[in-house]
Scaffold this motif. Structure first.
Motif, PDB file in Angstrom:
ATOM      1  N   LYS A  52       0.964  -1.262  -0.071  1.00 41.19           N
ATOM      2  CA  LYS A  52       0.108   0.179   0.237  1.00 41.19           C
ATOM      3  C   LYS A  52       0.881   1.399  -0.014  1.00 41.19           C
ATOM      4  CE  LYS A  52      -4.126  -1.828   2.095  1.00 41.19           C
ATOM      5  NZ  LYS A  52      -4.959  -2.325   3.161  1.00 41.19           N
ATOM      6  N   ASN A  55       1.697   2.675  -3.827  1.00 39.98           N
ATOM      7  CA  ASN A  55       1.026   3.710  -4.450  1.00 39.98           C
ATOM      8  C   ASN A  55       0.187   4.533  -3.577  1.00 39.98           C
ATOM      9  OD1 ASN A  55      -1.303   2.070  -3.424  1.00 39.98           O
ATOM     10  ND2 ASN A  55      -2.332   2.289  -5.233  1.00 39.98           N
ATOM     11  N   MET A  57      -1.241   4.519  -0.950  1.00 38.15           N
ATOM     12  CA  MET A  57      -2.718   4.313  -0.106  1.00 38.15           C
ATOM     13  C   MET A  57      -2.587   4.463   1.301  1.00 38.15           C
ATOM     14  SD  MET A  57      -5.012   3.839  -2.649  1.00 38.15           S
ATOM     15  CE  MET A  57      -6.437   3.256  -2.019  1.00 38.15           C
ATOM     16  N   ASP A  59      -1.711   6.909   2.837  1.00 39.24           N
ATOM     17  CA  ASP A  59      -1.540   8.122   3.132  1.00 39.24           C
ATOM     18  C   ASP A  59      -2.961   8.305   3.968  1.00 39.24           C
ATOM     19  OD1 ASP A  59       0.504   8.405   1.643  1.00 39.24           O
ATOM     20  OD2 ASP A  59      -0.213   9.973   0.281  1.00 39.24           O
ATOM     21  N   LEU A  60      -3.892   7.445   3.590  1.00 38.77           N
ATOM     22  CA  LEU A  60      -5.325   7.548   3.958  1.00 38.77           C
ATOM     23  C   LEU A  60      -5.543   7.005   5.353  1.00 38.77           C
ATOM     24  CD1 LEU A  60      -7.050   5.659   1.173  1.00 38.77           C
ATOM     25  CD2 LEU A  60      -6.734   8.094   1.439  1.00 38.77           C
ATOM     26  N   ILE A  84      -2.255  11.606  -7.360  1.00 39.56           N
ATOM     27  CA  ILE A  84      -3.023  11.351  -8.201  1.00 39.56           C
ATOM     28  C   ILE A  84      -2.547  10.694  -9.511  1.00 39.56           C
ATOM     29  CG2 ILE A  84      -5.259  12.123  -9.771  1.00 39.56           C
ATOM     30  CD1 ILE A  84      -5.645  12.474  -6.889  1.00 39.56           C
ATOM     31  N   ARG A  87      -1.269   7.208  -8.881  1.00 38.76           N
ATOM     32  CA  ARG A  87      -2.196   6.121  -8.600  1.00 38.76           C
ATOM     33  C   ARG A  87      -2.655   5.606 -10.094  1.00 38.76           C
ATOM     34  NH1 ARG A  87      -4.955   8.698  -3.401  1.00 38.76           N
ATOM     35  NH2 ARG A  87      -3.391   7.837  -1.535  1.00 38.76           N
ATOM     36  N   GLN A  88      -2.548   6.527 -10.646  1.00 36.66           N
ATOM     37  CA  GLN A  88      -3.118   6.381 -12.180  1.00 36.66           C
ATOM     38  C   GLN A  88      -2.115   5.391 -12.844  1.00 36.66           C
ATOM     39  OE1 GLN A  88      -3.878   9.903 -14.235  1.00 36.66           O
ATOM     40  NE2 GLN A  88      -4.359   8.910 -16.306  1.00 36.66           N
ATOM     41  N   VAL A  90       0.155   3.329 -11.144  1.00 37.97           N
ATOM     42  CA  VAL A  90       0.211   2.218 -10.398  1.00 37.97           C
ATOM     43  C   VAL A  90      -1.210   1.758  -9.665  1.00 37.97           C
ATOM     44  CG1 VAL A  90       1.392   1.152  -8.094  1.00 37.97           C
ATOM     45  CG2 VAL A  90       2.421   3.015  -9.610  1.00 37.97           C
ATOM     46  N   GLY A  91      -1.716   1.174 -10.466  1.00 41.97           N
ATOM     47  CA  GLY A  91      -3.249   0.600 -10.070  1.00 41.97           C
ATOM     48  C   GLY A  91      -3.199  -0.485  -9.017  1.00 41.97           C
ATOM     49  N   MET A  92      -4.476  -0.650  -8.362  1.00 42.40           N
ATOM     50  CA  MET A  92      -4.422  -1.421  -7.180  1.00 42.40           C
ATOM     51  C   MET A  92      -5.846  -2.393  -7.501  1.00 42.40           C
ATOM     52  SD  MET A  92      -3.392  -0.840  -3.539  1.00 42.40           S
ATOM     53  CE  MET A  92      -3.380  -2.426  -2.333  1.00 42.40           C
ATOM     54  N   PHE A  94      -7.833  -5.174  -4.874  1.00 46.69           N
ATOM     55  CA  PHE A  94      -7.935  -5.427  -3.497  1.00 46.69           C
ATOM     56  C   PHE A  94      -8.284  -7.156  -3.320  1.00 46.69           C
ATOM     57  CE2 PHE A  94      -8.502  -1.223  -4.192  1.00 46.69           C
ATOM     58  CZ  PHE A  94      -7.821  -0.386  -3.046  1.00 46.69           C
ATOM     59  N   ASN A  98     -14.390  -5.699  -4.980  1.00 45.19           N
ATOM     60  CA  ASN A  98     -15.107  -4.636  -4.650  1.00 45.19           C
ATOM     61  C   ASN A  98     -15.632  -3.592  -5.756  1.00 45.19           C
ATOM     62  OD1 ASN A  98     -12.505  -3.515  -5.217  1.00 45.19           O
ATOM     63  ND2 ASN A  98     -12.174  -2.372  -3.312  1.00 45.19           N
ATOM     64  N   ALA A 164      -9.254  -1.613 -12.948  1.00 44.65           N
ATOM     65  CA  ALA A 164      -7.939  -1.017 -12.686  1.00 44.65           C
ATOM     66  C   ALA A 164      -7.134  -0.943 -14.047  1.00 44.65           C
ATOM     67  CB  ALA A 164      -6.957  -2.042 -11.908  1.00 44.65           C
TER      68      ALA A 164
ATOM     69  N   THR B 276     -14.101   0.108   1.166  1.00 47.19           N
ATOM     70  CA  THR B 276     -13.568  -0.345  -0.081  1.00 47.19           C
ATOM     71  C   THR B 276     -13.882   0.621  -1.193  1.00 47.19           C
ATOM     72  OG1 THR B 276     -15.394  -1.690  -0.300  1.00 47.19           O
ATOM     73  CG2 THR B 276     -13.552  -2.680   0.694  1.00 47.19           C
ATOM     74  N   TYR B 277     -15.138   1.253  -1.315  1.00 48.83           N
ATOM     75  CA  TYR B 277     -15.487   2.145  -2.209  1.00 48.83           C
ATOM     76  C   TYR B 277     -14.710   3.208  -2.436  1.00 48.83           C
ATOM     77  CZ  TYR B 277     -20.189  -0.267  -2.410  1.00 48.83           C
ATOM     78  OH  TYR B 277     -21.070  -1.337  -2.607  1.00 48.83           O
ATOM     79  N   SER B 280     -10.930   1.942  -3.518  1.00 47.93           N
ATOM     80  CA  SER B 280     -11.097   1.721  -4.755  1.00 47.93           C
ATOM     81  C   SER B 280     -11.183   2.912  -5.593  1.00 47.93           C
ATOM     82  CB  SER B 280     -11.961   0.422  -5.328  1.00 47.93           C
ATOM     83  OG  SER B 280     -12.936   0.586  -4.891  1.00 47.93           O
ATOM     84  N   LEU B 282     -10.164   5.903  -4.819  1.00 41.74           N
ATOM     85  CA  LEU B 282      -8.827   6.647  -4.671  1.00 41.74           C
ATOM     86  C   LEU B 282      -7.719   5.732  -5.379  1.00 41.74           C
ATOM     87  CD1 LEU B 282      -9.262   7.852  -1.066  1.00 41.74           C
ATOM     88  CD2 LEU B 282      -9.259   9.148  -2.928  1.00 41.74           C
ATOM     89  N   GLY B 283      -7.837   4.633  -5.446  1.00 39.82           N
ATOM     90  CA  GLY B 283      -6.759   3.792  -6.249  1.00 39.82           C
ATOM     91  C   GLY B 283      -6.650   3.900  -7.432  1.00 39.82           C
ATOM     92  N   LEU B 284      -7.901   4.369  -7.998  1.00 39.10           N
ATOM     93  CA  LEU B 284      -7.963   4.577  -9.380  1.00 39.10           C
ATOM     94  C   LEU B 284      -7.558   6.159  -9.726  1.00 39.10           C
ATOM     95  CD1 LEU B 284     -11.367   2.889 -10.140  1.00 39.10           C
ATOM     96  CD2 LEU B 284      -8.869   2.129 -11.076  1.00 39.10           C
ATOM     97  N   GLY B 285      -6.854   6.522  -8.795  1.00 39.42           N
ATOM     98  CA  GLY B 285      -6.520   8.012  -9.108  1.00 39.42           C
ATOM     99  C   GLY B 285      -7.440   9.334  -9.055  1.00 39.42           C
ATOM    100  N   ALA B 286      -8.689   8.944  -8.573  1.00 38.42           N
ATOM    101  CA  ALA B 286      -9.616   9.821  -8.388  1.00 38.42           C
ATOM    102  C   ALA B 286      -9.215  10.838  -7.243  1.00 38.42           C
ATOM    103  CB  ALA B 286     -10.966   9.210  -7.837  1.00 38.42           C
TER     104      ALA B 286
END
Lengths: 254, 394
Positions: A52, A55, A57, A59-60, A84, A87-88, A90-92, A94, A98, A164, B276-277, B280, B282-286
């Motif tokens: 995590k 990319n 993640m 940070d959250l 941003i 993360r574009q 480096v996709g993820m 899970f 989801n 992704a 998870t919403y 995912s 944010l993980g897509l770069g939103a």
């Protein structure tokens, strides 16, 4: 040959803290392009945390502190690349499939849309291409408008992979992508990962050592926030250098 | 010493008695309101203005053709007049091409005379006075009374006539309209503020002392009696901000009352949206904003709708706070604030009808209308919740 190939990621002296707790200790690792790198290790060893971090993640999570550096193609992901944009690239995918509670089409088109693509024909093309790449096009092409929540878990996970892929990343991080799936769906995802490494760099956390040995090119063994051993998968599983690695892969703990 | 079985029976009896008396009391209240209010409930009650409305209008006259017309029919105005024991001369029927449909009032603005309006003056003939001298039991005299009016119209030499038209009131239209205005305005203020606050609290604010304080405040605000908000509103909005008794002062006060509920309900909904919403997306770069507007809020919509419906129920039922801020005048407010912006909602009117005019029937009739609205809202929110749960597959 490996020595000359420029690594996709260079990780140098990475330490990560959750408050006072140090979750990652002095990680150094080079991850190569167009390979599958697997992270194995017992629960709580830091492998998912490290994934995590790649990319950002993490940070959250409140109270996270990081030092050291991770470079993507030579650029530091914390200072040289916008999160941003990172993360574009480096996709993820899970652990739990989801998909958003919207249609399959909208799920896959979500990424392109947030990055500003509005034209229907372009979106159609991306959706089809991504679903084909994720090896699920034939199963869902007649019901793209149906809610993605309604399909099976394995299909949901491949839709998530397509989602992704739709933002055209360079790297795909997979956090135990098959742990919630049945063996047949797992097989499909594994085949897919092997197929995808031609175009993408794949980093995968897995609890399943057979999975790591079946599909990965390199394997890193994590324990208590440290990388105990990192190397060619074949070597790690057949001839581990470290006693702890051997104990783990032979099932003596973990 | 009682046996265990006997004790059991006694406790059971108490439980049944309590449950039955609760339901019973509810049934008695509903029954009382319905029995007392039903006689007052009519189409007129639902469609008429509250006050009688007297207007002088000028209507053109048609050419007569001296045919044998039916009784009570005035050819020149194209209307049929009838005798009404209570009000005198009532317009029973209006022809499609009748000139009274395009009558003009004193300001030369169009005033459409409607069926059921009362004529109290035709030209110089004081119909209201004639009516007062009339013995309403005498059918012959009544017929003559109607004929006299028609003759008066026929006798006009000019091509137009001045009429005094009284539109009978006794209805709840102004209060209903005020209530709707109040609902729309309050929701326009409290809705966005409440929803955005909930988004801030759930998506942006970091947990800590400040968050705890805010939540504590919200919980307590929800429990404060509305009269206190009313006192504040009447002091702050009505007097200090000089809005006077007005729609806006009322709506602002109500908005403050609604905020805790809207925030709490929306926040609950936001909390129920899987993490998870967010991950995912944010993980897509939103960006965070994109995630909120495209994933979080659409998924929270049913919950937000329920919050809005609950709020409508609260607005419809609110009395104390509005009494002190929006006033008790039975009129449709003509402005947001100031002199002509005052208006009573249905609930307020039910109160004043009972308190000041001792009109139990009308108050209970309003009560029935309120009950119907509240039940409709409850059913709607139940339906929305069920549909939402079904969609989530729970």
């Amino acid at each position: 040959m490996e020595v000359n190939k420029k690594p996709k990621f260079e990780v140098n002296n990475l330490n990560l803290f959750y408050g006072d707790f140090q979750a990652l200790k002095n990680i150094n690792m080079n991850i190569s392009s167009n390979e599958i790198t697997a992270f194995i290790g017992p629960s709580g060893c830091g492998k998912s945390t490290f994934l995590k971090t790649i990319n950002r993640m993490n940070d959250l999570v409140p109270g996270v502190r990081i030092d050291g550096s991770i470079k993507l193609d030579g650029l530091d992901i914390y200072s040289d690349i916008d999160v941003i944009k990172l993360r574009q690239r480096v996709g993820m995918v899970f652990q739990q499939p989801n998909p958003f509670p919207m249609s399959i089409y909208d799920n896959v088109a979500y990424g392109p849309r947030i990055h500003g693509i509005k034209k229907k024909s372009v979106l159609d093309e991306i959706v089809e291409k991504s679903l084909r790449q994720a090896a699920i096009w034939d199963e869902v092409k007649d019901r793209l408008k149906r809610n993605a929540i309604g399909v099976s878990g394995g299909q949901q996970q491949r839709i998530c992979i397509a989602r992704a892929l739709a933002v055209q990343p360079e790297v795909i991080l997979m956090d135990e992508p098959t742990s919630a799936l049945d063996p047949i769906s797992t097989q499909k995802i594994e085949d897919l990962a092997v197929e995808l490494k031609k175009d993408y760099t794949i980093i995968m956390v897995t609890h399943n050592m057979q999975q790591a040995s079946r599909i990965s090119d390199k394997t890193a063994f994590f324990l208590s926030g440290e990388v105990i051993e990192f190397g060619e998968t074949g070597q790690i599983f057949s001839n581990p250098r470290d006693k702890k690695t051997e104990n783990y892969i032979t099932g003596r703990f973990g | 010493m009682l046996s265990r079985q006997a004790k059991d029976t006694i406790v059971k009896g108490l439980i049944y008695f309590s449950a039955a008396s609760t339901v019973g009391i509810l049934a008695v209240i509903l029954g009382f309101i319905i029995i007392k209010g039903l006689p007052g409930l009519s189409i007129d009650f639902l469609t008429r203005d509250y006050e009688d409305n007297t207007t002088y209008v000028y209507s053109e006259l048609l050419e007569t053709q001296e045919g044998n017309s039916t009784e009570g029919y005035s050819e020149r105005l194209g209307i049929t007049l009838d005798f009404d024991e209570e009000n005198g001369l009532v317009i029973a029927e209006i022809d499609k091409d009748s000139p009274v449909r395009n009558a003009l009032d004193g300001n030369d603005e169009k005033y459409t005379v409607k069926k059921g309006d009362i004529l109290t003056r035709i030209g110089d003939l004081r119909i209201d006075r004639e009516f007062k001298e009339l013995d309403s039991k005498d059918e012959k005299a009544a017929a003559e009374f109607v004929q006299k009016a028609i003759d008066e119209i026929d006798a006009v030499k000019e091509d137009s006539v001045r009429l005094r038209v009284v539109r009978i009131g006794g209805g709840i239209v102004p209060m209903a309209v005020t209530t709707i205005y109040m609902i729309i305005l309050s929701l326009m203020i409290a809705g966005p503020v409440g929803i955005l606050s909930a988004v801030y609290l759930n998506e942006y604010a970091r947990p800590g002392k400040i968050m705890t304080t805010i939540h504590f405040a919200i919980k307590n605000l929800a429990g404060i009696p509305s009269i206190i908000y009313g006192l504040f509103g009447s002091l702050f909005f009505v007097q200090i901000l000089k809005m006077q008794y007005s729609l806006l002062a009322g709506a602002l006060t109500i908005s403050i009352i609604l905020l805790p509920t809207i925030i709490a309900t929306t926040e609950e909904t936001l909390k129920s949206i899987p993490k998870t919403y967010r991950e995912s997306s944010l993980g897509l770069g939103a960006t965070k904003l994109q995630t909120i507007s495209r994933v979080i809020l659409p998924n929270a919509l049913p919950g937000i709708l329920v919050a809005v419906l609950l709020s409508i129920g609260r607005i419809v039922g609110e009395s104390a706070a509005l009494l002190l801020t929006a006033g008790t005048v039975a009129q449709i407010p003509h402005a947001l604030f100031g002199n002509s912006a005052s208006g009573a909602t249905l609930t307020i009117k039910a109160y004043t009808l009972m308190k000041e005019e001792n009109d139990l029937t009308s108050a209970c009739a309003i009560g029935i209308v309120l009950l119907v609205i509240i039940i409709a809202i409850n059913v709607a929110s139940k339906l929305i919740t069920n549909k939402f749960l079904k969609k989530k597959g729970i």
